[in-house]
Design an enzyme around this catalytic site. Structure first.
Site, short mmCIF file in Angstrom:
data_model
loop_
_atom_site.label_atom_id
_atom_site.label_comp_id
_atom_site.label_asym_id
_atom_site.label_seq_id
_atom_site.Cartn_x
_atom_site.Cartn_y
_atom_site.Cartn_z
N HIS A 110 28.55 92.61 -54.04
CA HIS A 110 27.59 91.97 -54.95
C HIS A 110 28.12 92.00 -56.39
CE1 HIS A 110 23.70 91.53 -57.18
NE2 HIS A 110 23.50 90.67 -56.21
N SER A 154 23.78 91.40 -37.90
CA SER A 154 23.38 90.66 -39.08
C SER A 154 22.39 89.56 -38.73
CB SER A 154 24.64 90.04 -39.71
OG SER A 154 24.29 89.07 -40.66
#
Lengths: 401, 401
Positions: free
Chosen positions: B129, B319
């Site tokens: 991120h 995921s």
């Protein structure tokens, strides 16, 4: 004490409870709903009780946002660069955003200073908010603490001396518009004058910590500062304003957001701007002006009542923070949620603090104070070092000097 | 695009409006109230509309906090050290707090790493991120970007090579539990093994960015991570957990609060923990488990539908983030609030994303896609570099390899 606003530590009902697993049959019986409703009701009663005796921290608890409750069910998360927000500013050269709290404003303003002057030295008076010194540690900046006057203002002669000691590096200065404990306002004009006279022209950056008074100031004296606490809002937030030309120093493109990251936190609570918009629109300039004037009047009233009761007390000009001798009773301090430091405590007179509330407070303080002295003669402690001799009620300073 | 959740930039109705001054007689006529109510109603309709087509960002919009609306009128601000909160943790050696957002968790975790190893080098995969790299700049840390595999996971052979290049300094490693774009989970066990084998024993610190999957992970595979986005909460927030032994490195006493400052932000939104408590209690472990399983199933369903329609798509193990070819229509991207990067876009399948919604989405994508190709033969772009050859639908990879 460790609490500000309605700090959850004091509410054993809710947060210290473990998360308990719902039983398989609870969904059918509704027992779980009933249990949670009872916990929430208890928590609410506690909040009501705490709000009644809230004096020590600068939060305006007098707010009403009924019409906004329809938006509570929505996730409103602001990300990326908040350029559209800038329309609330009058001039094109400013840029700003709504932060999660005052600390974020300080972290952002000081970071910009460091990016503009990577080898700059941070100057801040010792009565600056703790987040200013935290920023210096986080950002690995040299930091010089400057002395303060009795009022809590930055001591400009010490500031000048420190500037001269560090002349080879640019100056990044934190200027307080209302210090945390004493509500003191640093003299911005004098700070700028000293910087220029000491050879720092074009080599200084100033961050103003608007704290509480940033928003009150425009209504008592013309200064372009803006902060939030005065507005009264159920979530902590703040407003950070900076020069547009500087914001690129801390911005980075983020493709994922198709925007630029220019703030400290990536996500910003989208409900906070709604609360601010709502309050600003409802009250308007005149509404705020009236509230600020009432706060200053009430603060003067409180100081007068304290002094009349033989209690040392100080009130800075332009300030609604009344500083006085620290009550010696922890129970009393907790009940009224007073913030204490050394020998002093303070009351921040916000719009929700009425004359009636202040009278109850002073009466109770006088009563418990006579208990501390065991009914004998009350000998007020000397707090001249903290509030000045003229504001001290100790036997020496009350009559002599 | 620049929006996540319901980003206010898309709502011209509210935030871009100037604050207008109430007229003196408006208070009497109620015109102001009526005006504000109409603005809010418009904003609400806009939020309802946006929520219908929300797919690209990992927010669970499926929440119901009716019973909490009674607390909305209260200012709940958490300050100082959140020690009491730690009771939600099982073991004594952990310390944690509820942050304003994921970025704050990364800033906090990496700051602790730097305070534990002041000369440590920060290692993070290039798909980490953006706040991880922001932290490195803010904290003036050396930062080494590590390559990633096609899946988005950290490339451990490149990681080992980089470790060996910087062997003289301790290692501070950011490990992703679900990367932002591809939802990839770094192999924590392998990272630790490589650190120990490369001579970093007792000289490394690991921060796990739990992002979205931190909270989902315990329900698919045993890992001790916790994050918030999955819960569904109307304000952004996160959970930061660290070892108690490390927290002193970033804490300072604050007399004013009679507490310690151990977090990044001084003020913390006191409503956020209430939302989390409420959601955790209502759903319980089994409730979350069911939701996570449904999300993973729905993500597989979406990937299958995309592949069946001849569209390249990838779904990592563990995921719920489905990555696929970037739609070439900005209007479509905006409508479905898709996050795009280079040649790919993604859909994060959250509990509020139903099979029906996914069907509408795929049908519409197929429809607009045939428009892009002007009704002629559709030639899917090659995205093998981004999603791997086996997931690519271009003519070369679909049939040959």
């Amino acid at each position: 004490m460790g609490e500000e606003g309605n700090r959850a530590r004091e509410e054993p009902a809710l947060v210290q409870l473990r998360i308990t697993e719902p039983e398989a049959d609870e969904e059918l019986t509704g027992d779980r709903e009933a249990y949670m409703a009872s916990v929430l009701a208890k928590y609410r009663r506690n909040l009501v009780e705490r709000t009644k005796h809230h004096l020590g921290y600068p939060y305006n608890l007098d707010f009403e946002y009924g019409a906004l409750s329809q938006l509570q069910p929505f996730s409103i998360n602001n990300l990326g660069t908040p350029s559209s927000r800038a329309t609330m500013l009058e001039k094109n050269e400013y840029w700003g955003y709504i932060t999660n709290c005052g600390t974020e404003g300080n972290l952002h303003g000081i970071l910009i200073g460091r990016e503009v002057f990577p080898d700059g030295v941070l100057y801040a008076s010792r009565e600056s908010h703790y987040s200013v010194f935290k920023a210096a540690r986080m950002y690995r900046m040299d930091c010089v603490k400057v002395k303060t006057l009795v009022s809590g203002e930055i001591d400009c002669s010490d500031f000048q001396a420190k500037l001269i000691e560090n002349q080879e590096k640019p100056a990044i200065v934190n200027v307080n518009i209302g210090t945390t404990v004493k509500g003191a306002v640093d003299d911005l004009d004098l700070v700028i004058k000293l910087l220029e006279e000491s050879g720092f022209e074009n080599r200084f950056y100033i961050h103003c910590d608007g704290a509480l008074f940033g928003l009150m100031m425009p209504f008592v004296k013309r200064r372009e500062r803006l902060r939030h606490k005065f507005i009264g809002c159920p979530v902590p937030c703040g407003v950070q304003i900076t020069r547009k030309t500087h914001i690129n120093a801390v911005s980075r493109d983020v493709e994922y957001l198709a925007s630029r990251d220019a703030t400290i936190m990536g996500s910003r609570n989208g409900h906070a701007p709604l609360f601010l918009w709502y309050a600003l629109n409802r009250k308007g300039y005149r509404g705020f002006q009236k509230e600020v004037q009432r706060c200053l009047l009430n603060a003067h009233f409180l100081k007068g009542r304290l002094r009349a009761a033989g209690i040392g007390a100080m009130l800075n000009e332009l300030s609604s923070t009344v500083v006085f001798e620290r009550p010696q009773d922890d129970e009393f301090v907790r009940k009224w949620q007073l913030a204490c430091e050394g020998n002093i405590a303070h009351v921040v007179v916000m719009p929700n603090v009425t004359v009636e509330k202040l009278c109850v407070f002073v009466d109770e303080l006088v009563r418990v104070r006579s208990v501390w002295s065991s009914g004998g003669e009350i000998s007020p402690p000397c707090i001249a070092a903290e509030v000045g001799r003229e504001n001290c009620a100790c036997l020496l300073h009350l009559h002599g000097q």
